[in-house]
Design an enzyme around this catalytic site. Structure first.
Site, PDB file in Angstrom:
ATOM      1  CE1 TYR A  33       1.561  -0.705   4.317  1.00 57.75           C
ATOM      2  CE2 TYR A  33       0.316   1.810   4.407  1.00 57.75           C
ATOM      3  CZ  TYR A  33       1.231   0.607   4.924  1.00 57.75           C
ATOM      4  OH  TYR A  33       1.373   1.345   6.286  1.00 57.75           O
ATOM      5  NE  ARG A 100      -6.073 -18.873   4.695  1.00 57.44           N
ATOM      6  CZ  ARG A 100      -5.050 -19.309   5.059  1.00 57.44           C
ATOM      7  NH1 ARG A 100      -5.081 -20.561   5.057  1.00 57.44           N
ATOM      8  NH2 ARG A 100      -4.458 -18.723   6.173  1.00 57.44           N
ATOM      9  CE  LYS A 148       3.396   3.163   3.315  1.00 55.16           C
ATOM     10  NZ  LYS A 148       3.809   3.605   4.739  1.00 55.16           N
ATOM     11  CD  GLU A 181      10.543   2.238  10.440  1.00 49.09           C
ATOM     12  OE1 GLU A 181       9.913   3.053   9.487  1.00 49.09           O
ATOM     13  OE2 GLU A 181      10.116   0.727   9.861  1.00 49.09           O
ATOM     14  CG  LEU A 206       8.472   2.704   4.681  1.00 49.18           C
ATOM     15  CD1 LEU A 206       8.356   1.768   3.751  1.00 49.18           C
ATOM     16  CD2 LEU A 206       7.015   3.804   5.055  1.00 49.18           C
TER      17      LEU A 206
HETATM   18  N1  PLP Z   1       7.287   4.312   8.759  1.00 47.71           N
HETATM   19  C1  PLP Z   1       6.525   3.438   8.752  1.00 47.71           C
HETATM   20  C2  PLP Z   1       6.455   1.843   9.540  1.00 47.71           C
HETATM   21  C3  PLP Z   1       5.422   3.748   8.694  1.00 47.71           C
HETATM   22  O1  PLP Z   1       4.215   2.993   7.979  1.00 47.71           O
HETATM   23  C4  PLP Z   1       5.329   5.046   7.260  1.00 47.71           C
HETATM   24  C5  PLP Z   1       4.449   6.020   6.569  1.00 47.71           C
HETATM   25  O2  PLP Z   1       3.207   5.041   6.591  1.00 47.71           O
HETATM   26  C6  PLP Z   1       6.534   5.953   7.590  1.00 47.71           C
HETATM   27  C7  PLP Z   1       7.567   5.357   8.488  1.00 47.71           C
HETATM   28  C8  PLP Z   1       6.386   7.744   6.982  1.00 47.71           C
HETATM   29  O3  PLP Z   1       6.569   7.480   5.613  1.00 47.71           O
HETATM   30  P1  PLP Z   1       6.420   8.101   4.591  1.00 47.71           P
HETATM   31  O4  PLP Z   1       6.968   9.451   5.132  1.00 47.71           O
HETATM   32  O5  PLP Z   1       6.671   7.573   3.393  1.00 47.71           O
HETATM   33  O6  PLP Z   1       5.062   8.331   5.187  1.00 47.71           O
END
Ligand code: PLP
Length: 285
Positions: A33, A100, A148, A181, A206
């Site tokens: 996503y 499934r 993601k 994070e 991410l």
């Molecule tokens: N880290 C995670 C786990 C996230 O889900 C998100 C955003 O949804 C971010 C960092 C921040 O990413 P972005 O700046 O692209 O929104």
């Protein structure tokens, strides 16, 4: 005004929008996503978001359901149809519908694309002025957090723990006591000597689009950025802390697990970066 959703090629009233019960996203979290922020009717950083979506799809071997240009047009149409001024667009692509089975279906199936739009007021000035509190939680996620992916159960549990304690976000801590994070944001600190520190890109985090924008400002302004892991102990001793995400932009963090960071007030680095981000958003019109 009624909300409109996009479901596999059709714009539908949000209340009627449905996906198949055997969508692999629903049964196996087999999908990826993106969340794109919308400000004053314009999607922010669409290019980097679509680039990241392309990478996520390729890492899990799901085909693009349509061209990036067509997807871009749908996003614009969703903004118009929903009369979205400030808010976000959620884009989800799953492997599709099949009986499934963990393994990919033998016959080729069409990926399922759904898009929703949501109104969301910009972060109020008083929230920025006060800063936000974070708590820490063990990082229980898988080893490919650079994708993601829609499987977000550990993030859900961490965010809920934050909510339950009245905090804005949960910062996740790895087995070595280092912060990876936030549950849905990237984490940053400013050390006593003014160095800005954030975890380097890799499978543990991410690659945030907002992180990338902040990194670019810092490169231009010759701000002192070091990408390295940092521990919770170091964060607690930091002069400042902040978080970044598409919908939060840059937000000062004033306490971690109840311990004030610096003087317990939003710091000049975080506020300066937020102002710079807002300026770039305004200039990109
Ligand atoms: N880290 C995670 C786990 C996230 O889900 C998100 C955003 O949804 C971010 C960092 C921040 O990413 P972005 O700046 O692209 O929104």
């Amino acid at each position: 005004m009624a909300r409109i959703a996009y479901v596999n090629g059709r714009y539908q009233p949000f209340a009627d929008a449905q996906v198949h019960i055997e969508d692999r996203g629903y049964q196996l979290a087999d999908g990826v996503y993106e969340v794109v922020a919308v400000h004053q009717g314009r999607p922010l950083d669409v290019g980097p978001h679509l680039e990241r979506l392309k990478r996520s799809l390729s890492e899990v071997a799901i085909a693009w359901p349509l061209t990036p240009t067509a997807l871009r047009l749908i996003l614009d149409r969703m903004i118009r149809k929903n009369r979205l001024v400030n808010g976000l667009i959620y884009i989800q692509i799953t492997r599709g519908v099949a009986r499934r089975d963990h393994a990919f279906p033998k016959r080729r199936i069409k990926p399922a694309l759904t898009i929703t739009a949501r109104h969301l007021a910009p972060t109020p000035d008083w929230v920025v002025a006060k800063g936000v509190r974070v708590i820490t939680q063990p990082d229980l996620r898988w080893k490919r957090c650079d994708i993601k992916a829609v499987g977000l159960l550990p993030n859900v549990l961490a965010k809920q723990a934050a909510r339950a304690q009245g905090a804005f976000e949960a910062w996740l801590v790895d087995e070595n006591g280092r912060i990876t994070e936030g549950a849905s944001t990237n984490a940053w600190i400013v050390t006593k000597n003014g160095t800005i520190v954030t975890r380097p890109l890799g499978p543990e985090i991410l690659a945030g689009v907002t992180r990338r924008a902040v990194r670019a400002f810092l490169a231009k302004s010759q701000g002192k950025l070091v990408e390295r892991p940092f521990t919770l102990a170091e964060a607690l001793q930091a002069k400042e802390a902040f978080l970044t995400s598409a919908t939060s932009w840059v937000l000062p963090v004033v306490s971690i697990d109840g311990h004030p960071i610096g003087n317990g007030q939003p710091g000049p680095v975080a506020l300066g970066l937020r102002a710079q981000y807002a300026k770039e958003v305004a200039q990109s019109r």
